[in-house]
Design a protein around this motif. Structure first.
Motif, PDB file in Angstrom:
ATOM      1  N   UNK A  20       0.813  -1.209   0.000  1.00 10.73           N
ATOM      2  CA  UNK A  20       0.000   0.000   0.000  1.00 10.73           C
ATOM      3  C   UNK A  20       0.850   1.263   0.000  1.00 10.73           C
ATOM      4  N   UNK A  21       1.911   1.283   0.819  1.00 11.90           N
ATOM      5  CA  UNK A  21       2.777   2.461   0.862  1.00 11.90           C
ATOM      6  C   UNK A  21       3.606   2.588  -0.410  1.00 11.90           C
ATOM      7  N   UNK A  22       4.041   1.460  -0.972  1.00 11.59           N
ATOM      8  CA  UNK A  22       4.787   1.503  -2.236  1.00 11.59           C
ATOM      9  C   UNK A  22       3.895   2.013  -3.364  1.00 11.59           C
ATOM     10  N   UNK A  23       2.654   1.547  -3.397  1.00 12.06           N
ATOM     11  CA  UNK A  23       1.732   2.026  -4.432  1.00 12.06           C
ATOM     12  C   UNK A  23       1.469   3.518  -4.276  1.00 12.06           C
ATOM     13  N   UNK A  24       1.378   3.994  -3.056  1.00 10.96           N
ATOM     14  CA  UNK A  24       1.078   5.407  -2.815  1.00 10.96           C
ATOM     15  C   UNK A  24       2.258   6.309  -3.150  1.00 10.96           C
ATOM     16  N   UNK A  28       2.667   6.235  -7.193  1.00 13.68           N
ATOM     17  CA  UNK A  28       1.685   7.336  -7.222  1.00 13.68           C
ATOM     18  C   UNK A  28       0.274   6.845  -7.542  1.00 13.68           C
ATOM     19  N   UNK A  29      -0.048   5.633  -7.129  1.00 14.76           N
ATOM     20  CA  UNK A  29      -1.372   5.055  -7.325  1.00 14.76           C
ATOM     21  C   UNK A  29      -2.159   5.195  -6.020  1.00 14.76           C
ATOM     22  N   UNK A  30      -2.743   6.329  -5.822  1.00 14.73           N
ATOM     23  CA  UNK A  30      -3.408   6.624  -4.551  1.00 14.73           C
ATOM     24  C   UNK A  30      -4.611   5.706  -4.301  1.00 14.73           C
ATOM     25  N   UNK A  31      -5.436   5.502  -5.304  1.00 19.95           N
ATOM     26  CA  UNK A  31      -6.622   4.650  -5.113  1.00 19.95           C
ATOM     27  C   UNK A  31      -6.231   3.207  -4.811  1.00 19.95           C
ATOM     28  N   UNK A  32      -5.259   2.704  -5.541  1.00 22.92           N
ATOM     29  CA  UNK A  32      -4.794   1.336  -5.284  1.00 22.92           C
ATOM     30  C   UNK A  32      -4.252   1.224  -3.868  1.00 22.92           C
ATOM     31  N   UNK A  33      -3.545   2.246  -3.434  1.00 21.97           N
ATOM     32  CA  UNK A  33      -3.007   2.266  -2.075  1.00 21.97           C
ATOM     33  C   UNK A  33      -4.122   2.187  -1.042  1.00 21.97           C
ATOM     34  N   UNK A  38      -7.156  -0.761   2.975  1.00 26.16           N
ATOM     35  CA  UNK A  38      -8.469  -1.140   3.495  1.00 26.16           C
ATOM     36  C   UNK A  38      -8.649  -2.655   3.580  1.00 26.16           C
ATOM     37  N   UNK A  39      -7.757  -3.406   2.940  1.00 26.37           N
ATOM     38  CA  UNK A  39      -7.805  -4.869   3.039  1.00 26.37           C
ATOM     39  C   UNK A  39      -7.259  -5.367   4.376  1.00 26.37           C
ATOM     40  N   UNK A  40      -6.560  -4.501   5.103  1.00 27.69           N
ATOM     41  CA  UNK A  40      -5.975  -4.903   6.386  1.00 27.69           C
ATOM     42  C   UNK A  40      -7.022  -5.488   7.347  1.00 27.69           C
ATOM     43  N   UNK A  41      -8.165  -4.814   7.567  1.00 25.42           N
ATOM     44  CA  UNK A  41      -9.142  -5.380   8.509  1.00 25.42           C
ATOM     45  C   UNK A  41      -9.723  -6.718   8.053  1.00 25.42           C
ATOM     46  N   UNK A  42      -9.674  -6.996   6.752  1.00 25.13           N
ATOM     47  CA  UNK A  42     -10.191  -8.281   6.275  1.00 25.13           C
ATOM     48  C   UNK A  42      -9.403  -9.452   6.849  1.00 25.13           C
ATOM     49  N   UNK A  43      -8.113  -9.233   7.089  1.00 24.29           N
ATOM     50  CA  UNK A  43      -7.284 -10.290   7.679  1.00 24.29           C
ATOM     51  C   UNK A  43      -7.819 -10.699   9.045  1.00 24.29           C
TER      52      UNK A  43
END
Length: 195
Positions: A20-24, A28-33, A38-43
């Protein structure tokens, strides 16, 4: 199986965070980040579901179920804090942002900082104890729930120990070093004292 899933969730937390931080900041892929973070809580939801299914399928409540509850509680309390902290460092290192603020080191400000961290520990313990109590009720009289009760006491002891540590910052606050007056350039104070 539950222990392997706890390890997988911990590894997954850090992998998703790094991606997520690498994408951001690198791509520069803010939405992907945002999606990755947001997938973190799914774990935690997966871990919770697998633990509940394991107990429903007749598994004897054990230390691994207690550890899963503590892990979920810790992640609920400290997960967002950790992500925000690392995001500030990544913004500084990878995107040229300002350095993230450091926690206060002295006096009342430090005591308040430690109190806020302790409240996070209280939240984590409350979540863990609630999950463990739910597991105790779920298992009922059909199984030995002493390990689940034991992990409730572990959570409460963690709150107590962390509370005592936080309290020491309020009782014995660390004092800021005394500021020394700068000597003006070009003046010899020893010679002036001899005159």
């Amino acid at each position: 199986m539950v222990v392997a899933l706890i390890i997988a969730c911990e590894v997954g937390f850090w992998v998703l965070l790094a991606l997520g931080l690498a994408a951001r900041y690198l791509l520069k892929w803010r939405r992907t980040s945002v999606v990755l973070l947001l997938c973190e809580p799914l774990l935690e939801l997966v871990l919770f579901a697998v633990t509940a299914v394991d107990l429903r399928n007749g598994a004897e409540p054990g230390w691994e179920h207690g550890l899963a509850a503590l892990y979920i509680g810790y992640t609920v309390a400290y997960g967002h804090y950790t992500i925000r902290w690392l995001d500030g460092h990544a913004a500084h290192r990878l995107a040229g942002g300002p350095p993230p603020p450091k926690p206060p080191r002295y006096g009342t400000a430090r005591a308040l900082h430690e109190a806020r961290l302790w409240l996070r520990t209280v939240l984590g313990a409350a979540v863990a104890c609630a999950l463990l109590q739910g597991a105790v009720w779920y298992v009922g009289d059909d199984g030995d729930v002493s390990s689940l009760r034991g992990f409730q006491w572990v959570a409460l002891r963690a709150v107590g120990v962390h509370g005592l540590i936080a309290l020491t910052y309020a009782i014995w606050p660390k004092k800021a070093p005394a500021a020394t007056a700068p000597v003006p350039a070009g003046r010899d104070t020893e010679r002036e004292g001899a005159r």
